[in-house]
Design an enzyme around this catalytic site. Structure first.
Site, PDB file in Angstrom:
ATOM      1  N   GLN A   1      -8.193 -19.536  -0.224  1.00 20.24           N
ATOM      2  CA  GLN A   1      -7.317 -19.065   0.858  1.00 20.24           C
ATOM      3  C   GLN A   1      -6.069 -19.945   0.923  1.00 20.24           C
ATOM      4  OE1 GLN A   1      -9.945 -18.059   4.544  1.00 20.24           O
ATOM      5  NE2 GLN A   1     -11.090 -19.481   3.278  1.00 20.24           N
TER       6      GLN A   1
ATOM      7  N   VAL B   1      -2.574 -21.781  -0.012  1.00 18.14           N
ATOM      8  CA  VAL B   1      -1.330 -21.338  -0.641  1.00 18.14           C
ATOM      9  C   VAL B   1      -0.602 -22.514  -1.297  1.00 18.14           C
ATOM     10  CG1 VAL B   1      -1.088 -19.417   1.000  1.00 18.14           C
ATOM     11  CG2 VAL B   1       0.046 -21.600   1.502  1.00 18.14           C
ATOM     12  N   ASP B   2      -1.239 -23.698  -1.295  1.00 17.01           N
ATOM     13  CA  ASP B   2      -0.549 -24.910  -1.754  1.00 17.01           C
ATOM     14  C   ASP B   2      -0.468 -25.058  -3.268  1.00 17.01           C
ATOM     15  OD1 ASP B   2      -3.163 -25.836  -2.461  1.00 17.01           O
ATOM     16  OD2 ASP B   2      -3.433 -26.758  -0.492  1.00 17.01           O
TER      17      ASP B   2
ATOM     18  N   HIS C   1      -4.366 -15.582  -0.320  1.00 11.39           N
ATOM     19  CA  HIS C   1      -3.299 -15.555   0.690  1.00 11.39           C
ATOM     20  C   HIS C   1      -1.922 -15.833   0.104  1.00 11.39           C
ATOM     21  CE1 HIS C   1      -6.411 -16.347   4.140  1.00 11.39           C
ATOM     22  NE2 HIS C   1      -6.463 -15.121   3.659  1.00 11.39           N
TER      23      HIS C   1
ATOM     24  N   CYS D   1      13.382  -5.155  -3.247  1.00 12.89           N
ATOM     25  CA  CYS D   1      12.802  -4.586  -4.478  1.00 12.89           C
ATOM     26  C   CYS D   1      11.380  -5.055  -4.748  1.00 12.89           C
ATOM     27  CB  CYS D   1      13.706  -4.888  -5.676  1.00 12.89           C
ATOM     28  SG  CYS D   1      13.829  -6.643  -6.071  1.00 12.89           S
TER      29      CYS D   1
ATOM     30  N   CYS E   1      17.632 -12.342  -3.021  1.00 12.84           N
ATOM     31  CA  CYS E   1      17.103 -11.918  -4.322  1.00 12.84           C
ATOM     32  C   CYS E   1      18.211 -11.917  -5.378  1.00 12.84           C
ATOM     33  CB  CYS E   1      16.522 -10.506  -4.177  1.00 12.84           C
ATOM     34  SG  CYS E   1      15.899  -9.800  -5.704  1.00 12.84           S
TER      35      CYS E   1
HETATM   36  P1  OAD Z   1      -9.147 -23.833   8.856  1.00  8.61           P
HETATM   37  O1  OAD Z   1      -8.123 -24.823   9.316  1.00  8.61           O
HETATM   38  O2  OAD Z   1      -9.452 -22.702   9.747  1.00  8.61           O
HETATM   39  O3  OAD Z   1     -10.528 -24.594   8.594  1.00  8.61           O
HETATM   40  C1  OAD Z   1     -10.576 -25.780   7.853  1.00  8.61           C
HETATM   41  C2  OAD Z   1     -12.026 -26.127   7.629  1.00  8.61           C
HETATM   42  O4  OAD Z   1     -12.067 -27.275   6.805  1.00  8.61           O
HETATM   43  C3  OAD Z   1     -12.824 -26.471   8.898  1.00  8.61           C
HETATM   44  O5  OAD Z   1     -14.069 -25.796   8.873  1.00  8.61           O
HETATM   45  C4  OAD Z   1     -13.038 -27.984   8.795  1.00  8.61           C
HETATM   46  O6  OAD Z   1     -14.285 -28.404   9.354  1.00  8.61           O
HETATM   47  C5  OAD Z   1     -13.032 -28.168   7.290  1.00  8.61           C
HETATM   48  N1  OAD Z   1     -12.624 -29.509   6.826  1.00  8.61           N
HETATM   49  C6  OAD Z   1     -11.781 -30.399   7.399  1.00  8.61           C
HETATM   50  N2  OAD Z   1     -11.639 -31.483   6.644  1.00  8.61           N
HETATM   51  C7  OAD Z   1     -12.415 -31.286   5.550  1.00  8.61           C
HETATM   52  C8  OAD Z   1     -12.689 -32.046   4.379  1.00  8.61           C
HETATM   53  N3  OAD Z   1     -12.131 -33.242   4.178  1.00  8.61           N
HETATM   54  N4  OAD Z   1     -13.532 -31.541   3.461  1.00  8.61           N
HETATM   55  C9  OAD Z   1     -14.112 -30.317   3.650  1.00  8.61           C
HETATM   56  N5  OAD Z   1     -13.886 -29.553   4.725  1.00  8.61           N
HETATM   57  C10 OAD Z   1     -13.048 -30.028   5.657  1.00  8.61           C
HETATM   58  O7  OAD Z   1      -8.697 -23.359   7.396  1.00  8.61           O
HETATM   59  P2  OAD Z   1      -9.099 -22.033   6.621  1.00  8.61           P
HETATM   60  O8  OAD Z   1     -10.515 -21.679   6.846  1.00  8.61           O
HETATM   61  O9  OAD Z   1      -8.639 -22.234   5.226  1.00  8.61           O
HETATM   62  O10 OAD Z   1      -3.952 -18.274   6.511  1.00  8.61           O
HETATM   63  O11 OAD Z   1      -8.176 -20.980   7.334  1.00  8.61           O
HETATM   64  C11 OAD Z   1      -8.089 -19.675   6.836  1.00  8.61           C
HETATM   65  C12 OAD Z   1      -6.672 -19.146   6.943  1.00  8.61           C
HETATM   66  O12 OAD Z   1      -6.210 -19.307   8.276  1.00  8.61           O
HETATM   67  C13 OAD Z   1      -5.660 -19.904   6.114  1.00  8.61           C
HETATM   68  O13 OAD Z   1      -5.616 -19.476   4.771  1.00  8.61           O
HETATM   69  C14 OAD Z   1      -4.377 -19.615   6.815  1.00  8.61           C
HETATM   70  C15 OAD Z   1      -4.827 -19.740   8.240  1.00  8.61           C
HETATM   71  O14 OAD Z   1      -4.102 -19.028   9.168  1.00  8.61           O
HETATM   72  C16 OAD Z   1      -2.703 -18.093   6.019  1.00  8.61           C
HETATM   73  O15 OAD Z   1      -1.921 -18.979   5.835  1.00  8.61           O
HETATM   74  C17 OAD Z   1      -2.382 -16.690   5.713  1.00  8.61           C
END
Ligand code: OAD
Length: 241
Positions: free
Chosen positions: A105, A107-108, A123, A134, A151
């Site tokens: 998920q 984007v980095d 994502h 376009c 663009c």
């Molecule tokens: P979240 O910020 O919702 O969740 C991050 C998760 O990582 C949490 O469950 C933390 O407990 C866990 N965490 C924190 N530090 C950690 C570590 N060192 N090792 C392992 N786990 C750790 O991020 P996502 O689930 O990725 O969408 O969020 C989903 C989407 O919501 C993202 O892709 C983004 C956001 O809005 C877009 O940008 C489109």
């Protein structure tokens, strides 16, 4: 914990198909903020103002400023031992004709920089831009990007090549993801809160299709996991290789 790690290592070493789902938590160990939680980006910024098509239509300059800030932050970061460990797992699987799929998920772009090959960026990617006219997608690593960017082919405004709230995933990515989930022996779910769809249901899809699901996260997030390894990705994932 040690016996759980051993069990997962054993399963990975004999699995012929492994699928991994990662979220912001895996990059937290590289110093990139997550979205939720006490230090999360969505604590200080409103997604409705910055990460929706409506927000971009209303104020593209603000949205681009936010992405420029994130580009600058991410440009200074490196893949961490968790990213690199996934590359080793992938290479090991390839060497024995196994299948390894990484669904992220994030984007980095850090999985690609670490050397992962079979990555589906659900994502999008912060280093890609898409033309609002376009539709051409190009890589653009400028930091900062001049605002507003245009663009080169048609002159219309460019937007980040990111799937925003309210938008659908690329159907081809979704098909590939479902195929990877329904056909894996082991699934690792690393550093995602599991609240954003459709990725939120991926673990239960894999479990329902017979996979052994392992969660790696300091906090509980997936109820579909048979084993939860509580800890930071950069500490745990290298131990699974
Ligand atoms: P979240 O910020 O919702 O969740 C991050 C998760 O990582 C949490 O469950 C933390 O407990 C866990 N965490 C924190 N530090 C950690 C570590 N060192 N090792 C392992 N786990 C750790 O991020 P996502 O689930 O990725 O969408 O969020 C989903 C989407 O919501 C993202 O892709 C983004 C956001 O809005 C877009 O940008 C489109």
């Amino acid at each position: 914990m040690e016996s759980f790690i051993e069990e997962v290592r054993g399963r990975l070493s004999t699995a012929s198909r492994v699928t991994v789902l990662t979220g912001a938590g895996i990059s937290a160990d590289s110093g990139i903020p997550t979205f939720r939680g006490p230090e999360g980006l969505w604590k200080n910024f409103r997604a409705e103002d910055l990460a929706t098509p409506e927000a971009f239509e209303r104020d593209p300059k603000l949205v681009w400023e936010w992405y420029n800030w994130r580009r600058e932050l991410i440009a200074a970061k490196e893949p961490n031992p968790a990213h690199r460990a996934l590359v080793k797992i992938e290479s090991g699987m390839e060497a024995r004709q196994g299948r390894f799929r990484l669904l992220t998920q994030n984007v980095d772009g850090l999985h690609g920089r670490a050397g992962s090959r079979n990555v589906i960026e659900l994502h999008g990617n912060i280093w890609k831009v898409r033309c609002t006219g376009c539709g051409t997608v190009t890589e653009d690593r400028r930091v900062p990007i001049p605002i507003p960017p245009h663009c080169a082919s048609c002159g219309k405004m460019l937007r980040p090549h990111i799937v925003w709230f309210g938008e659908s995933l690329d159907p081809r990515d979704m098909d590939r993801a479902v195929e990877a989930l329904e056909n894996c022996d082991v699934m690792l779910v690393i550093g995602t809160s599991g609240v954003v769809q459709p990725a939120a249901t991926f673990a239960s899809t894999a479990r329902g299709a017979g996979a052994f699901v392992v969660e790696i996260n300091p906090d509980a997030s997936s109820s579909a996991a048979q084993i939860a390894l509580r800890g930071r990705a950069a500490e745990i994932v290298p131990q699974l290789v």
